[in-house]
Write an enzyme that holds these catalytic residues in place. Structure first.
Site, short mmCIF file in Angstrom:
data_model
loop_
_atom_site.label_atom_id
_atom_site.label_comp_id
_atom_site.label_asym_id
_atom_site.label_seq_id
_atom_site.Cartn_x
_atom_site.Cartn_y
_atom_site.Cartn_z
N ALA A 1 0.78 -1.28 0.01
CA ALA A 1 -0.12 -0.05 0.09
C ALA A 1 0.87 1.30 -0.18
CB ALA A 1 -0.90 -0.15 1.11
N HIS B 1 3.74 1.81 -1.84
CA HIS B 1 3.93 2.05 -3.23
C HIS B 1 2.64 2.65 -4.00
CE1 HIS B 1 6.73 -1.20 -2.19
NE2 HIS B 1 7.90 -0.26 -2.84
#
Ligand code: PAF
Length: 283
Positions: A31, A33
């Site tokens: 999450a 990234h």
């Protein structure tokens, strides 16, 4: 999503767009990234992500070989997120046998992670400079979890005159506060529970500093005393602490009593896993 494997592929894709936003990664996407991707999409509808586990930024004895590689799952996530293009270079197309290395200034890398990981920021700066020259992004997103990395990249953009706007993105955390990182996957259940102490310690330090500041009780020694006290607490919680330190946000120099924009940075090992976290505060 277009898959681009060569430098020529990227250049042809780039030529079709007036502006693009770039998110460099080493894959094993989580999450954190995806929040970089989301921020990139706010900047431009043409988002290009790279996935490349960069050998130049791993030192001897580090986890280059075991670094998690999850390309199929990563591609699914990027397609779901509506990313336009994915650059998947190999070391062969990026590096000569004796690669040309970018050397960031010692004032930025002699301390903190640069001290514990010699050669690391040279490797990061080199690959990011190459990506910037290949992708020629208008915007590039970097997470604040790697705070020193962000400062090195910002400084490189300014020093080497890249015409790129760097967008810093806030740390994404799991519910209990643990900063998301691909290396969290190395933690056993017990270590993961222990690891929560990192963000708790940073928040405790933040409120202690805010309290001191409200009562106008900050002297430069206040920071040192707090660092010593909280390092001992982390050690008692099973961490090997590389650093826990209060710094000026812009320069990353040790915070002085008159500094207003601070960041508390920590790097510590639980078991074999080295974790990073930080919290910013403005007093
Ligand atoms: O932050 C990372 O994942 C890497 O250091 C980066 C910026 C992709 C360069 O390899």
């Amino acid at each position: 999503m277009e898959i681009l494997k060569s430098i020529e592929d990227v250049r042809s894709w780039r030529a079709l767009h007036q502006e693009v936003a770039f998110v460099p990664t080493m894959g094993n996407l989580h999450a954190g990234h995806l929040s970089l991707v989301k921020r990139a999409q706010e900047a431009s509808k043409n988002v290009i992500v790279s996935i490349f586990v960069n050998p130049l930024q791993f030192g001897e004895g580090e986890d280059l070989d075991s670094y998690p590689r999850t390309l199929d799952a990563d591609m699914e996530k990027l397609i779901d997120a509506g990313v336009s293009a994915l650059f998947l270079p190999t070391a062969e197309i990026l590096y000569e046998d004796d690669p040309f290395i970018i050397q960031p200034p010692q004032s930025l890398i002699a301390d903190l992670c640069g001290k514990d990981r010699p050669g690391h920021f040279e490797g990061v700066a080199t690959v990011v400079a190459k990506f910037f020259n290949i992708v020629e992004p208008t915007y590039a997103c970097f997470g604040k979890k790697d705070y020193q990395q962000l400062r090195v990249i910002e400084s490189m953009v300014s020093a080497l005159n890249f015409d790129i706007k760097i967008i810093p993105v806030a740390i994404e955390r799991a519910d209990e506060g643990l900063a998301l990182s691909s290396r969290n996957g190395y933690l056993s259940n017990k270590e993961r529970a222990q690891a929560l102490l990192l963000s708790q310690t940073l928040l405790a330090m933040k409120s202690e500093i805010e309290g001191l500041s409200k009562d106008q009780k900050i002297v430069t020694n206040s920071y040192q005393a707090l660092e010593v006290k909280m390092t001992a607490l982390l050690q008692a919680g099973g961490f090997i602490v590389d650093y826990l330190t209060i710094r000026a946000q812009k320069t990353l120099k040790k915070a002085l009593a008159q500094d207003k924009d601070l960041v508390i940075l920590v790097a510590a090992k639980v078991g074999k896993t080295r974790l990073l976290d930080n919290v910013e505060l403005n007093i």
